[in-house]
Enzyme design. Structure first.
Site, PDB file in Angstrom:
ATOM      1  N   HIS A 160      -5.965   0.608  -4.029  1.00 43.33           N
ATOM      2  CA  HIS A 160      -5.283  -0.682  -3.920  1.00 43.33           C
ATOM      3  C   HIS A 160      -5.915  -1.526  -2.812  1.00 43.33           C
ATOM      4  CE1 HIS A 160      -1.465   1.469  -5.514  1.00 43.33           C
ATOM      5  NE2 HIS A 160      -1.811   0.590  -6.439  1.00 43.33           N
ATOM      6  N   CYS A 251       3.266   2.076   1.354  1.00 41.22           N
ATOM      7  CA  CYS A 251       3.762   2.248  -0.024  1.00 41.22           C
ATOM      8  C   CYS A 251       5.151   2.882  -0.102  1.00 41.22           C
ATOM      9  CB  CYS A 251       2.760   3.029  -0.847  1.00 41.22           C
ATOM     10  SG  CYS A 251       2.368   4.612  -0.178  1.00 41.22           S
TER      11      CYS A 251
HETATM   12  C1  CIR Z   1      -0.206   6.228  -7.752  1.00 38.73           C
HETATM   13  O1  CIR Z   1      -1.344   6.564  -8.074  1.00 38.73           O
HETATM   14  O2  CIR Z   1       0.364   5.279  -8.263  1.00 38.73           O
HETATM   15  C2  CIR Z   1       0.490   7.052  -6.700  1.00 38.73           C
HETATM   16  N1  CIR Z   1       0.139   8.427  -6.831  1.00 38.73           N
HETATM   17  C3  CIR Z   1       0.168   6.562  -5.322  1.00 38.73           C
HETATM   18  C4  CIR Z   1       0.621   5.146  -5.081  1.00 38.73           C
HETATM   19  C5  CIR Z   1       0.383   4.698  -3.694  1.00 38.73           C
HETATM   20  N2  CIR Z   1       0.807   3.359  -3.568  1.00 38.73           N
HETATM   21  C6  CIR Z   1       0.404   2.545  -2.600  1.00 38.73           C
HETATM   22  O3  CIR Z   1      -0.395   2.915  -1.759  1.00 38.73           O
HETATM   23  N3  CIR Z   1       0.877   1.319  -2.619  1.00 38.73           N
END
Ligand code: CIR
Length: 258
Positions: A160, A251
Site C-alpha cells: 500500500h 492499518c
Molecule cells: C491484506 O493483505 O489485506 C492484509 N493481510 C494486510 C492489510 C494491511 N493493511 C494496511 O497496511 N493498511
C-alpha cells in the site's frame, strides 16, 4: 478529541491475504495481546476507543483502516481490492454511521484505505494491486465539494502507499525513498527510513505521539532525532504477529475527530 475504531484479532488471521510476504505461523494469542497493547497506546494518546468484536470468518478484519477513509465531513466505505475482504465493510459502516454521512465505492472501483494518505486537503492515493483509477474518480466526486485534491501515485513492489510513506507530524513525512519518490509530495520535510529497514515507513501519528513498531530500531533513532524538541513522543509497540499478516500500525485503527 480523537475517536478510534478497532476490531479484535480474528481467530482465523493465519488465513490472511499475503501479497509480498511468505506465509509464516502466526501466534493468535500473542497477536491478540499485541493488539491490546496497541489499543492501550491509542487510549494513552487520548483516543476514545470503540472496539468491535472479532469476526471469526474474516481473517484480515483487524486491519480496519482498509475498509473506510474518514474525513471531517464524510466517511467513504471502501470496496477492498481483495475479494475476501469485502464482507468486512458492513460492520465498519454500521460503526461509522453515527459519526459521519457515508459514501460508498461501487464496482468496478476498488480501494484499500492503506493506499490513502491525507496531508491537509491533499489526498494521495496509491494505484496498487488493491486500488484502481475508477475508485479515485469516485473519491474525487465525493470529496471535491469539500475542497480536497486527489492525486494517484503508482505503487509497485509493496502493498500500500502507506507502507512507503506516513506522517510523523504536520509537515513531516516518514518515507522509504526506494519505494516512492519524496518529490511527489511537494515541499514537505522528510525522514527517510534506514535502508536496512524497508518496511519501516508506517507510523501512526496522533496528536502528541507516534505509535511505532519496535522492530525498526535504526529508523526509530532517525525519527527521534527528527522530532527532537517537537513535543511529539514515540510509543513503541511490538506488532510482530500482525506484521506476519502484512499489517503495520496505521492499518489497525480508524482515527478521526469527534
Ligand atoms: C491484506 O493483505 O489485506 C492484509 N493481510 C494486510 C492489510 C494491511 N493493511 C494496511 O497496511 N493498511
Amino acid at each position: 478529541m480523537a475517536f478510534a475504531i478497532t476490531r479484535a484479532v480474528s481467530p482465523s488471521m493465519a488465513d490472511c491475504e499475503l501479497t509480498h510476504l511468505a506465509r509464516q505461523p502466526i501466534d493468535i494469542a500473542l497477536a491478540d495481546l499485541q493488539h491490546q497493547a496497541y489499543e492501550a497506546a491509542l487510549i494513552d494518546l487520548g483516543c476514545r476507543l470503540q472496539r468491535l468484536p472479532a469476526e471469526p470468518g474474516m481473517p484480515d478484519s483487524v486491519f480496519v483502516e482498509d475498509v473506510a477513509i474518514v474525513f471531517d465531513e464524510i466517511a467513504i466505505i471502501t470496496r477492498p481490492g481483495a475479494v475476501s475482504r469485502r464482507p468486512e465493510t458492513a460492520g465498519i459502516a454500521r460503526a461509522l454511521q453515527p459519526h459521519r454521512p457515508l459514501a460508498e465505492i461501487e464496482a468496478p472501483g476498488t480501494v484499500d484505505g492503506g493506499d490513502v494518505l491525507c496531508i491537509g486537503k491533499d489526498v494521495y492515493v496509491g494505484l496498487s494491486s488493491r486500488t484502481n483509477a475508477q475508485a479515485i474518480e469516485q473519491m474525487q466526486s465525493f470529496l471535491s465539494p469539500y475542497g480536497y485534491r486527489l492525486q494517484g501515485i503508482r505503487v509497485e513492489g509493496f502493498l500500500h502507499l502507506k507502507s512507503a510513506a506516513t506522517l510523523l507530524a504536520q509537515g513531516t513525512l516518514l518515507i522509504n525513498p526506494d519505494w516512492v519518490d519524496p518529490a511527489l509530495f511537494g515541499r514537505i520535510e522528510t525522514v527517510e527510513v534506514d535502508p536496512g529497514e524497508p518496511y519501516a515507513a508506517n507510523a501512526l501519528w496522533i496528536g502528541s505521539g507516534v505509535i511505532y513498531p519496535s522492530s525498526f530500531p535504526r529508523t526509530r533513532s532517525r525519527i527521534e532525532t527528527a522530532l527532537g524538541k517537537s513535543g511529539i513522543n514515540l510509543h513503541g509497540v511490538d506488532v510482530s504477529e500482525l506484521q506476519k499478516a502484512e499489517g503495520a500500525v496505521t492499518c489497525c485503527s480508524l482515527i478521526f475527530r469527534e
